[in-house]
Design a protein around this motif. Structure first.
Motif, PDB file in Angstrom:
ATOM      1  N   GLU A  75      65.227  96.391 111.729  1.00 14.23           N
ATOM      2  CA  GLU A  75      66.117  95.250 111.899  1.00 14.23           C
ATOM      3  C   GLU A  75      66.073  94.335 110.680  1.00 14.23           C
ATOM      4  O   GLU A  75      67.085  93.710 110.345  1.00 14.23           O
ATOM      5  CB  GLU A  75      65.777  94.494 113.176  1.00 14.23           C
ATOM      6  N   LYS A 125      75.146  82.844 111.080  1.00 14.40           N
ATOM      7  CA  LYS A 125      74.534  83.506 112.232  1.00 14.40           C
ATOM      8  C   LYS A 125      74.294  84.988 111.912  1.00 14.40           C
ATOM      9  O   LYS A 125      75.173  85.676 111.407  1.00 14.40           O
ATOM     10  CB  LYS A 125      75.465  83.398 113.446  1.00 14.40           C
ATOM     11  N   ARG A 127      72.531  88.475 113.778  1.00 12.21           N
ATOM     12  CA  ARG A 127      71.946  89.114 114.963  1.00 12.21           C
ATOM     13  C   ARG A 127      71.506  90.517 114.586  1.00 12.21           C
ATOM     14  O   ARG A 127      72.130  91.145 113.728  1.00 12.21           O
ATOM     15  CB  ARG A 127      72.993  89.216 116.085  1.00 12.21           C
ATOM     16  N   THR A 128      70.473  90.988 115.250  1.00  9.49           N
ATOM     17  CA  THR A 128      70.020  92.363 115.045  1.00  9.49           C
ATOM     18  C   THR A 128      69.706  92.988 116.398  1.00  9.49           C
ATOM     19  O   THR A 128      69.493  92.276 117.389  1.00  9.49           O
ATOM     20  CB  THR A 128      68.756  92.425 114.151  1.00  9.49           C
ATOM     21  N   GLN A 154      80.938  90.741 120.220  1.00  7.62           N
ATOM     22  CA  GLN A 154      80.038  89.656 120.627  1.00  7.62           C
ATOM     23  C   GLN A 154      79.980  88.560 119.574  1.00  7.62           C
ATOM     24  O   GLN A 154      79.978  87.377 119.904  1.00  7.62           O
ATOM     25  CB  GLN A 154      78.633  90.190 120.913  1.00  7.62           C
ATOM     26  N   MET A 155      79.948  88.940 118.304  1.00  7.90           N
ATOM     27  CA  MET A 155      79.932  87.948 117.221  1.00  7.90           C
ATOM     28  C   MET A 155      81.224  87.125 117.235  1.00  7.90           C
ATOM     29  O   MET A 155      81.195  85.923 117.010  1.00  7.90           O
ATOM     30  CB  MET A 155      79.768  88.616 115.858  1.00  7.90           C
ATOM     31  N   ASP A 158      81.103  84.502 120.074  1.00  5.74           N
ATOM     32  CA  ASP A 158      80.154  83.376 119.894  1.00  5.74           C
ATOM     33  C   ASP A 158      80.784  82.190 119.200  1.00  5.74           C
ATOM     34  O   ASP A 158      81.649  82.302 118.396  1.00  5.74           O
ATOM     35  CB  ASP A 158      78.924  83.843 119.105  1.00  5.74           C
TER      36      ASP A 158
END
Length: 158
Positions: A75, A125, A127-128, A154-155, A158
Protein backbone atom coordinates in the motif's frame (compact mmCIF):
# COMPACT_ATOMS: atom_id res chain seq x y z
CA UNK A 1 -17.78 -3.91 -16.14
CA UNK A 2 -19.32 -1.63 -18.78
CA UNK A 3 -21.95 -0.35 -16.34
CA UNK A 4 -19.29 0.33 -13.71
CA UNK A 5 -17.15 2.20 -16.19
CA UNK A 6 -20.16 4.24 -17.33
CA UNK A 7 -20.72 5.25 -13.69
CA UNK A 8 -17.08 6.29 -13.35
CA UNK A 9 -17.29 8.31 -16.56
CA UNK A 10 -20.51 10.02 -15.46
CA UNK A 11 -19.07 10.77 -12.01
CA UNK A 12 -15.91 12.30 -13.45
CA UNK A 13 -17.86 14.39 -15.94
CA UNK A 14 -20.26 15.59 -13.24
CA UNK A 15 -17.27 16.95 -11.27
CA UNK A 16 -15.44 18.18 -14.35
CA UNK A 17 -12.52 15.94 -13.39
CA UNK A 18 -10.00 13.97 -15.38
CA UNK A 19 -8.61 10.59 -14.29
CA UNK A 20 -5.16 9.07 -14.64
CA UNK A 21 -4.05 5.49 -14.01
CA UNK A 22 -0.80 4.01 -12.70
CA UNK A 23 -0.84 0.30 -13.41
CA UNK A 24 1.57 -2.53 -12.75
CA UNK A 25 0.00 -6.02 -12.69
CA UNK A 26 -3.04 -4.89 -14.73
CA UNK A 27 -0.74 -3.78 -17.55
CA UNK A 28 -2.86 -0.89 -18.77
CA UNK A 29 -6.18 -2.75 -18.66
CA UNK A 30 -7.93 0.08 -16.80
CA UNK A 31 -6.67 2.64 -19.32
CA UNK A 32 -7.71 0.38 -22.21
CA UNK A 33 -11.25 0.08 -20.86
CA UNK A 34 -11.46 3.85 -20.41
CA UNK A 35 -10.33 4.55 -23.95
CA UNK A 36 -12.75 1.95 -25.33
CA UNK A 37 -15.53 4.43 -24.52
CA UNK A 38 -16.30 7.06 -27.14
CA UNK A 39 -15.74 10.51 -25.71
CA UNK A 40 -13.41 9.33 -22.96
CA UNK A 41 -11.00 12.14 -23.79
CA UNK A 42 -13.39 14.36 -21.80
CA UNK A 43 -12.53 12.53 -18.57
CA UNK A 44 -9.51 10.22 -19.12
CA UNK A 45 -6.22 12.12 -19.10
CA UNK A 46 -3.48 9.49 -19.35
CA UNK A 47 -2.25 6.12 -18.16
CA UNK A 48 1.10 4.97 -16.84
CA UNK A 49 2.12 1.33 -17.14
CA UNK A 50 4.94 1.00 -14.63
CA UNK A 51 5.70 -2.69 -14.41
CA UNK A 52 9.29 -2.46 -13.21
CA UNK A 53 10.50 -0.77 -10.04
CA UNK A 54 12.61 1.51 -12.24
CA UNK A 55 9.52 2.63 -14.17
CA UNK A 56 7.70 3.34 -10.90
CA UNK A 57 10.63 5.55 -9.87
CA UNK A 58 11.27 7.21 -13.25
CA UNK A 59 7.70 7.87 -14.35
CA UNK A 60 5.88 8.34 -11.03
CA UNK A 61 8.58 9.40 -8.60
CA UNK A 62 8.09 6.45 -6.26
CA UNK A 63 10.99 6.67 -3.80
CA UNK A 64 13.57 3.89 -4.07
CA UNK A 65 13.53 3.70 -0.25
CA UNK A 66 9.79 2.97 -0.24
CA UNK A 67 10.24 0.19 -2.79
CA UNK A 68 13.17 -1.25 -0.82
CA UNK A 69 11.36 -1.14 2.52
CA UNK A 70 7.88 -2.32 1.52
CA UNK A 71 8.28 -3.96 -1.91
CA UNK A 72 6.40 -3.08 -5.09
CA UNK A 73 3.30 -4.93 -3.91
CA UNK A 74 2.40 -2.74 -0.94
CA UNK A 75 0.00 0.00 0.00
CA UNK A 76 2.94 2.36 0.59
CA UNK A 77 3.98 1.94 -3.03
CA UNK A 78 0.47 2.19 -4.48
CA UNK A 79 -0.10 5.39 -2.48
CA UNK A 80 3.12 6.80 -3.96
CA UNK A 81 2.12 5.59 -7.44
CA UNK A 82 -1.28 7.31 -7.27
CA UNK A 83 0.21 10.51 -5.88
CA UNK A 84 2.93 10.45 -8.52
CA UNK A 85 0.42 9.88 -11.31
CA UNK A 86 -1.46 13.00 -10.19
CA UNK A 87 1.75 15.04 -10.05
CA UNK A 88 2.79 13.89 -13.53
CA UNK A 89 -0.58 14.57 -15.19
CA UNK A 90 -3.34 17.15 -15.40
CA UNK A 91 -5.84 14.80 -13.75
CA UNK A 92 -7.74 15.42 -10.51
CA UNK A 93 -8.02 11.77 -9.48
CA UNK A 94 -5.66 8.82 -9.87
CA UNK A 95 -5.89 5.09 -9.34
CA UNK A 96 -2.93 2.73 -8.97
CA UNK A 97 -2.58 -1.05 -8.91
CA UNK A 98 0.31 -3.36 -8.01
CA UNK A 99 -0.05 -7.05 -7.29
CA UNK A 100 0.91 -10.65 -7.80
CA UNK A 101 -1.34 -12.04 -10.52
CA UNK A 102 0.45 -15.38 -10.75
CA UNK A 103 0.81 -18.13 -11.49
CA UNK A 104 4.26 -17.64 -9.93
CA UNK A 105 5.85 -14.89 -7.89
CA UNK A 106 3.91 -15.37 -4.68
CA UNK A 107 5.43 -15.79 -1.23
CA UNK A 108 3.99 -16.69 2.16
CA UNK A 109 3.57 -13.04 3.07
CA UNK A 110 2.55 -11.92 -0.43
CA UNK A 111 0.64 -14.77 -2.05
CA UNK A 112 -0.57 -15.00 -5.62
CA UNK A 113 -3.80 -13.03 -5.82
CA UNK A 114 -2.67 -10.25 -3.46
CA UNK A 115 -3.25 -6.87 -5.06
CA UNK A 116 -2.66 -3.43 -3.54
CA UNK A 117 -4.50 -0.31 -4.65
CA UNK A 118 -4.08 3.41 -4.25
CA UNK A 119 -6.37 6.32 -5.04
CA UNK A 120 -5.42 9.97 -4.82
CA UNK A 121 -7.44 13.12 -5.42
CA UNK A 122 -6.50 16.73 -6.03
CA UNK A 123 -7.61 17.70 -2.52
CA UNK A 124 -4.76 15.63 -1.07
CA UNK A 125 -6.92 12.69 -0.03
CA UNK A 126 -5.17 9.34 -0.51
CA UNK A 127 -6.76 5.94 0.12
CA UNK A 128 -5.22 2.50 -0.10
CA UNK A 129 -6.48 -1.06 0.11
CA UNK A 130 -5.26 -4.62 -0.25
CA UNK A 131 -7.40 -7.42 -1.63
CA UNK A 132 -6.85 -11.13 -2.14
CA UNK A 133 -8.42 -12.48 -5.31
CA UNK A 134 -8.91 -16.09 -6.38
CA UNK A 135 -8.42 -17.60 -9.80
CA UNK A 136 -5.84 -17.65 -12.54
CA UNK A 137 -3.81 -14.68 -13.77
CA UNK A 138 -6.63 -13.37 -15.95
CA UNK A 139 -9.21 -13.67 -13.16
CA UNK A 140 -6.99 -11.89 -10.63
CA UNK A 141 -6.32 -9.04 -13.05
CA UNK A 142 -9.99 -8.73 -14.03
CA UNK A 143 -11.07 -8.53 -10.39
CA UNK A 144 -8.32 -5.98 -9.72
CA UNK A 145 -9.55 -3.74 -12.54
CA UNK A 146 -13.10 -3.95 -11.23
CA UNK A 147 -12.06 -3.17 -7.65
CA UNK A 148 -9.87 -0.27 -8.80
CA UNK A 149 -12.79 1.32 -10.67
CA UNK A 150 -15.12 0.84 -7.68
CA UNK A 151 -12.54 2.72 -5.61
CA UNK A 152 -12.61 5.60 -8.10
CA UNK A 153 -16.37 5.80 -7.60
CA UNK A 154 -15.83 5.99 -3.83
CA UNK A 155 -13.29 8.80 -4.29
CA UNK A 156 -15.79 10.69 -6.44
CA UNK A 157 -18.51 10.26 -3.80
CA UNK A 158 -16.32 11.61 -0.96
Amino acid sequence: MAALLAQVAAGLQAKGWMMTTAESCTGGWIAKLCTDLTGSSAWFERGFVTYSNEAKQDMLGVPAATLAEYGAVSEAVTAAMATGALLHSRAQVAVSVSGIAGPGGGTTTKPVGMVCFGWAAQDGKVRTATQYFDGDREAVRYQAVQYALQGVLQMLAD
